[in-house]
Write a protein that holds these residues in place. Structure first.
Motif, mmCIF file in Angstrom:
data_model
loop_
_atom_site.group_PDB
_atom_site.id
_atom_site.type_symbol
_atom_site.label_atom_id
_atom_site.label_comp_id
_atom_site.label_asym_id
_atom_site.label_seq_id
_atom_site.Cartn_x
_atom_site.Cartn_y
_atom_site.Cartn_z
ATOM 1 N N UNK A 1 0.844 -1.181 0.000
ATOM 2 C CA UNK A 1 0.000 0.000 0.000
ATOM 3 C C UNK A 1 0.887 1.241 0.000
ATOM 4 N N UNK A 2 0.529 2.236 -0.798
ATOM 5 C CA UNK A 2 1.289 3.473 -0.890
ATOM 6 C C UNK A 2 0.778 4.438 0.171
ATOM 7 N N UNK A 3 1.706 4.964 0.941
ATOM 8 C CA UNK A 3 1.345 5.930 1.980
ATOM 9 C C UNK A 3 1.253 7.319 1.351
ATOM 10 N N UNK A 4 0.202 8.052 1.677
ATOM 11 C CA UNK A 4 0.046 9.410 1.164
ATOM 12 C C UNK A 4 1.149 10.297 1.720
ATOM 13 N N UNK A 5 1.670 11.172 0.881
ATOM 14 C CA UNK A 5 2.724 12.071 1.310
ATOM 15 C C UNK A 5 2.135 13.166 2.189
ATOM 16 N N UNK A 6 2.784 13.443 3.280
ATOM 17 C CA UNK A 6 2.429 14.574 4.126
ATOM 18 C C UNK A 6 3.672 15.428 4.244
ATOM 19 N N UNK A 7 3.551 16.671 3.882
ATOM 20 C CA UNK A 7 4.695 17.565 3.868
ATOM 21 C C UNK A 7 5.195 17.851 5.276
ATOM 22 N N UNK A 8 6.497 17.908 5.405
ATOM 23 C CA UNK A 8 7.102 18.392 6.644
ATOM 24 C C UNK A 8 7.966 19.608 6.334
ATOM 25 N N UNK A 9 7.926 20.044 5.080
ATOM 26 C CA UNK A 9 8.772 21.148 4.639
ATOM 27 C C UNK A 9 8.007 22.450 4.457
ATOM 28 N N UNK A 10 6.688 22.412 4.523
ATOM 29 C CA UNK A 10 5.889 23.596 4.243
ATOM 30 C C UNK A 10 5.494 23.703 2.788
ATOM 31 N N UNK A 11 6.010 22.793 1.953
ATOM 32 C CA UNK A 11 5.615 22.746 0.544
ATOM 33 C C UNK A 11 4.317 21.958 0.456
ATOM 34 N N UNK A 13 1.834 19.670 -1.243
ATOM 35 C CA UNK A 13 1.668 18.660 -2.284
ATOM 36 C C UNK A 13 0.171 18.474 -2.521
ATOM 37 N N UNK A 14 -0.234 17.764 -3.588
ATOM 38 C CA UNK A 14 -1.660 17.618 -3.892
ATOM 39 C C UNK A 14 -2.509 17.139 -2.703
ATOM 40 N N UNK A 18 -5.648 19.162 -0.780
ATOM 41 C CA UNK A 18 -6.967 18.590 -0.509
ATOM 42 C C UNK A 18 -7.330 18.816 0.960
ATOM 43 N N UNK A 19 -6.389 18.579 1.838
ATOM 44 C CA UNK A 19 -6.606 18.790 3.271
ATOM 45 C C UNK A 19 -6.923 20.253 3.558
ATOM 46 N N UNK A 55 2.661 23.977 10.457
ATOM 47 C CA UNK A 55 1.493 23.424 11.138
ATOM 48 C C UNK A 55 0.759 22.573 10.111
ATOM 49 N N UNK A 56 0.833 21.253 10.289
ATOM 50 C CA UNK A 56 0.290 20.322 9.304
ATOM 51 C C UNK A 56 -0.927 19.558 9.811
ATOM 52 N N UNK A 57 -1.275 19.699 11.070
ATOM 53 C CA UNK A 57 -2.367 18.945 11.675
ATOM 54 C C UNK A 57 -3.708 19.592 11.343
ATOM 55 N N UNK A 58 -4.629 18.785 10.804
ATOM 56 C CA UNK A 58 -5.935 19.290 10.378
ATOM 57 C C UNK A 58 -6.689 19.965 11.518
ATOM 58 N N UNK A 59 -6.720 19.344 12.676
ATOM 59 C CA UNK A 59 -7.455 19.917 13.810
ATOM 60 C C UNK A 59 -6.856 21.246 14.253
#
Length: 68
Positions: A1-11, A13-14, A18-19, A55-59
């Protein structure tokens, strides 16, 4: 299974966009902000600023935008 990319750089990604759009849509609806309005533009800018600041957390993003 491919894990969705989550940015840690502030860039953003698609999947990140969406988030951010999901959060933006929710906050606009909750606050009664019409899409395309100056307030909606400011909300989108603030969402991107938070994301770019690491800050990458949706909540967390949603909570910060709701307080604005």
């Amino acid at each position: 299974m491919i894990k969705a990319h989550v940015s840690t750089s502030g860039v953003a990604y698609p999947d990140d966009l969406v988030l951010l759009k999901r959060i933006y849509d929710q906050v606009c609806e909750e606050r009664g902000i019409p899409r395309g309005s100056p307030e909606a533009s400011e909300l989108a800018i603030e969402a991107m600023k938070l994301f770019s600041a690491g800050i990458f957390d949706e909540d967390t993003i949603g909570r910060r935008l709701r307080c604005g």
